[in-house]
Design an enzyme around this catalytic site. Structure first.
Site, PDB file in Angstrom:
ATOM      1  N   TRP A  36     -21.650 -92.829  33.361  1.00 21.67           N
ATOM      2  CA  TRP A  36     -20.521 -92.206  34.076  1.00 21.67           C
ATOM      3  C   TRP A  36     -19.954 -91.017  33.305  1.00 21.67           C
ATOM      4  O   TRP A  36     -18.997 -90.394  33.751  1.00 21.67           O
ATOM      5  CB  TRP A  36     -19.424 -93.232  34.348  1.00 21.67           C
ATOM      6  CG  TRP A  36     -19.093 -94.092  33.171  1.00 21.67           C
ATOM      7  CD1 TRP A  36     -18.206 -93.821  32.184  1.00 21.67           C
ATOM      8  CD2 TRP A  36     -19.670 -95.371  32.879  1.00 21.67           C
ATOM      9  NE1 TRP A  36     -18.184 -94.852  31.281  1.00 21.67           N
ATOM     10  CE2 TRP A  36     -19.071 -95.824  31.681  1.00 21.67           C
ATOM     11  CE3 TRP A  36     -20.622 -96.180  33.500  1.00 21.67           C
ATOM     12  CZ2 TRP A  36     -19.405 -97.048  31.104  1.00 21.67           C
ATOM     13  CZ3 TRP A  36     -20.936 -97.400  32.912  1.00 21.67           C
ATOM     14  CH2 TRP A  36     -20.340 -97.805  31.739  1.00 21.67           C
ATOM     15  N   GLU A  49     -14.376 -96.742  36.125  1.00 22.01           N
ATOM     16  CA  GLU A  49     -13.133 -97.223  35.524  1.00 22.01           C
ATOM     17  C   GLU A  49     -12.678 -98.542  36.148  1.00 22.01           C
ATOM     18  O   GLU A  49     -12.158 -99.405  35.454  1.00 22.01           O
ATOM     19  CB  GLU A  49     -12.028 -96.167  35.644  1.00 22.01           C
ATOM     20  CG  GLU A  49     -12.238 -94.954  34.744  1.00 22.01           C
ATOM     21  CD  GLU A  49     -12.212 -95.295  33.256  1.00 22.01           C
ATOM     22  OE1 GLU A  49     -11.760 -96.399  32.898  1.00 22.01           O
ATOM     23  OE2 GLU A  49     -12.687 -94.477  32.448  1.00 22.01           O
ATOM     24  N   GLN A  54     -11.343-105.120  32.368  1.00 26.09           N
ATOM     25  CA  GLN A  54     -11.622-106.516  32.007  1.00 26.09           C
ATOM     26  C   GLN A  54     -13.104-106.793  31.747  1.00 26.09           C
ATOM     27  O   GLN A  54     -13.500-107.951  31.666  1.00 26.09           O
ATOM     28  CB  GLN A  54     -11.198-107.492  33.119  1.00 26.09           C
ATOM     29  CG  GLN A  54      -9.933-107.136  33.817  1.00 26.09           C
ATOM     30  CD  GLN A  54      -8.758-107.919  33.302  1.00 26.09           C
ATOM     31  OE1 GLN A  54      -8.896-108.638  32.331  1.00 26.09           O
ATOM     32  NE2 GLN A  54      -7.618-107.754  33.913  1.00 26.09           N
ATOM     33  N   GLY A  93     -17.506-110.310  38.602  1.00 27.88           N
ATOM     34  CA  GLY A  93     -16.222-111.006  38.493  1.00 27.88           C
ATOM     35  C   GLY A  93     -15.038-110.164  38.943  1.00 27.88           C
ATOM     36  O   GLY A  93     -15.192-108.996  39.300  1.00 27.88           O
ATOM     37  N   TYR A 132      -3.096 -97.424  34.787  1.00 28.41           N
ATOM     38  CA  TYR A 132      -4.319 -97.170  34.021  1.00 28.41           C
ATOM     39  C   TYR A 132      -5.345 -96.386  34.856  1.00 28.41           C
ATOM     40  O   TYR A 132      -5.858 -95.347  34.415  1.00 28.41           O
ATOM     41  CB  TYR A 132      -4.959 -98.481  33.519  1.00 28.41           C
ATOM     42  CG  TYR A 132      -6.324 -98.196  32.941  1.00 28.41           C
ATOM     43  CD1 TYR A 132      -6.439 -97.614  31.682  1.00 28.41           C
ATOM     44  CD2 TYR A 132      -7.479 -98.391  33.684  1.00 28.41           C
ATOM     45  CE1 TYR A 132      -7.680 -97.260  31.173  1.00 28.41           C
ATOM     46  CE2 TYR A 132      -8.714 -98.039  33.181  1.00 28.41           C
ATOM     47  CZ  TYR A 132      -8.808 -97.482  31.916  1.00 28.41           C
ATOM     48  OH  TYR A 132     -10.028 -97.127  31.425  1.00 28.41           O
ATOM     49  N   CYS A 204     -12.328 -99.184  15.534  1.00 27.22           N
ATOM     50  CA  CYS A 204     -11.127-100.007  15.340  1.00 27.22           C
ATOM     51  C   CYS A 204     -11.297-101.292  16.155  1.00 27.22           C
ATOM     52  O   CYS A 204     -10.554-101.565  17.096  1.00 27.22           O
ATOM     53  CB  CYS A 204      -9.884 -99.221  15.792  1.00 27.22           C
ATOM     54  SG  CYS A 204      -8.354 -99.987  15.250  1.00 27.22           S
ATOM     55  N   CYS A 220      -3.019 -94.043   9.241  1.00 27.62           N
ATOM     56  CA  CYS A 220      -2.908 -95.392   9.816  1.00 27.62           C
ATOM     57  C   CYS A 220      -1.975 -96.285   8.987  1.00 27.62           C
ATOM     58  O   CYS A 220      -2.250 -96.584   7.824  1.00 27.62           O
ATOM     59  CB  CYS A 220      -4.288 -96.027   9.910  1.00 27.62           C
ATOM     60  SG  CYS A 220      -4.220 -97.682  10.604  1.00 27.62           S
TER      61      CYS A 220
HETATM   62 FE1  SF4 Z   1      -8.091 -98.904  13.117  1.00 21.27          FE
HETATM   63 FE2  SF4 Z   1      -6.383 -97.903  11.362  1.00 21.27          FE
HETATM   64 FE3  SF4 Z   1      -8.682 -98.928  10.534  1.00 21.27          FE
HETATM   65 FE4  SF4 Z   1      -8.637 -96.622  11.922  1.00 21.27          FE
HETATM   66  S1  SF4 Z   1      -7.798 -97.003   9.875  1.00 21.27           S
HETATM   67  S2  SF4 Z   1     -10.047 -98.359  12.201  1.00 21.27           S
HETATM   68  S3  SF4 Z   1      -6.949 -97.011  13.321  1.00 21.27           S
HETATM   69  S4  SF4 Z   1      -7.038-100.050  11.521  1.00 21.27           S
END
Ligand code: SF4
Length: 386
Positions: A36, A49, A54, A93, A132, A204, A220
């Protein structure tokens, strides 16, 4: 469309610029080649989307191809029947998504000449379109400055800004949408939204984030405080509930009774073999007779157990024990089911069934192969449909 409601900014301009630049550069290099993403056609973006809500990317890919092959355009989707759409969606689903997508397509064809408008007010009116979907489709297809929040971007933003409250509840939920909106660049908005989601999916990640590979690790807060495991912080959801159900396959003259679920609720519009919860101090055989009588007006003699299917729906762990039964008397009538038909086992493939019901259909086909419905009633007349 102003979604900030005039609130004071949470983020600083320098931080916003840095995060936008780093995330967009990272996305340009690391984005996955997903079907997509080959263009920004609004119909394809919208279908993908809706499917991705889910559901994991790997699961969605074959369904995305299959859906676009069956309904290549918005007009094709609107012209299809709900049953055809559900059959193509079968196994993915959350069938309400397919029903809403289909209804929304019909609404766009009827009221907007089949166009997919660059107009948030029209999208808000469509069934199944929440904040969303609105942000995802309009930002990717039309470059509109609208944010998105889903599980991946939610996790990234909570960790990045050290949000210690449950992001599914206010005030953290409001905070999340505001931060997501503030971070949006003036251009490449769709790419930026996808970059946030992609970072959550690839770097992350929920259990062990790969912070050493993260383009925004320098900013972060969770990493700085070593709180990656603790964030996002979720209060516990509802406890798991064990549910016992009985299902019954009524055989009659080489056919089986298949019923269509109500328009509302779980598995709306899908077909199934009659089923329902087991009563207190009731055997499965008793439940089968009661369900048939109360839900279909059919009387039958319950025979052998066919199969036990275990499946989970949200926090319900369902054990469905299914029996064969021989038709005795009665004509299908129901205040609960929308429709009931006597169908041949080989015809079951044409009806949209939930995953546990499809397993039951396959078990039935295996069980009846070679014995040609030996328990059919001699002299039985041609079965009727309602
Ligand atoms: Fe996630 Fe922060 Fe690690 Fe980046 S630094 S992967 S935002 S926890």
């Amino acid at each position: 469309m102003d979604l900030s409601n005039g609130r004071a900014p949470i983020t600083q301009p320098a931080l916003r610029r840095r995060l936008r630049s780093r995330l967009l550069k990272w996305f340009a290099r690391h984005r996955r080649d997903l079907p997509w993403r080959h263009d920004t056609d609004p119909y394809r973006v919208w279908v993908s989307e809706v499917m991705l809500q889910q559901t994991q990317v790997a699961t969605v890919i074959p369904y995305f191809y299959r859906f676009l092959q069956a309904f290549p355009t918005l007009t094709d989707l609107a012209a299809a029947s709900e049953q055809e759409v559900l059959r193509v969606w079968e196994g993915l689903g959350y069938y309400r998504r397919a029903v809403n997508l289909h209804r929304a397509a019909r609404q766009l064809v009827k009221g907007h000449d089949g166009r997919m408008p660059d107009d948030a007010r029209i999208w808000w009116q469509l069934p199944g379109v929440g904040r969303y979907i609105l942000g995802a489709v309009l930002s990717q297809a039309f470059g509109r400055r609208l944010p998105i929040i889903e599980a991946n971007s939610e996790r990234v933003l909570c960790r990045l800004f050290g949000q210690r409250n449950d992001p599914r509840k206010n005030p953290a939920r409001r905070w999340l949408w505001q931060v997501a909106e503030e971070l949006l660049p003036m251009r490449r908005v769709g790419d930026f939204n996808q970059a946030l989601m992609e970072l959550g999916a690839l770097v992350c990640t929920p259990v062990t984030p790969h912070c050493a590979e993260c383009p925004v690790s320098g900013d972060c807060q969770a990493r700085r405080k070593r709180q990656q495991q603790a964030i996002p912080y979720w209060t516990s959801g509802p406890a798991k509930v064990e549910v016992s159900e009985t299902g019954v396959v009524v055989l009659r003259g080489g056919r089986v009774l298949l019923v269509q679920r109500p328009q509302q609720g779980r598995w709306a519009g899908m077909w199934e073999f009659p089923r329902g919860p087991l009563g207190k101090q009731e055997s499965h055989e008793q439940a089968a007779l009661r369900l048939l009588r109360d839900l279909t007006s059919i009387r039958a003699e319950v025979g052998e157990k066919l199969l036990t299917v275990r499946h989970t729906v949200t926090h319900h762990h369902i054990t469905l024990v299914c029996f064969e039964a021989r038709y005795r008397s009665g004509r299908f009538r129901s205040k609960y089911y929308r429709d009931g038909r006597w169908v041949r086992p080989e015809e079951l493939a044409a009806f949209p069934l939930s995953t546990p019901q499809r397993r039951l259909a396959r078990a039935l086909q295996s069980a009846t192969n070679g014995r040609s419905f030996s328990n059919q009633i001699p002299g039985d007349r041609t079965p009727e449909s309602r």
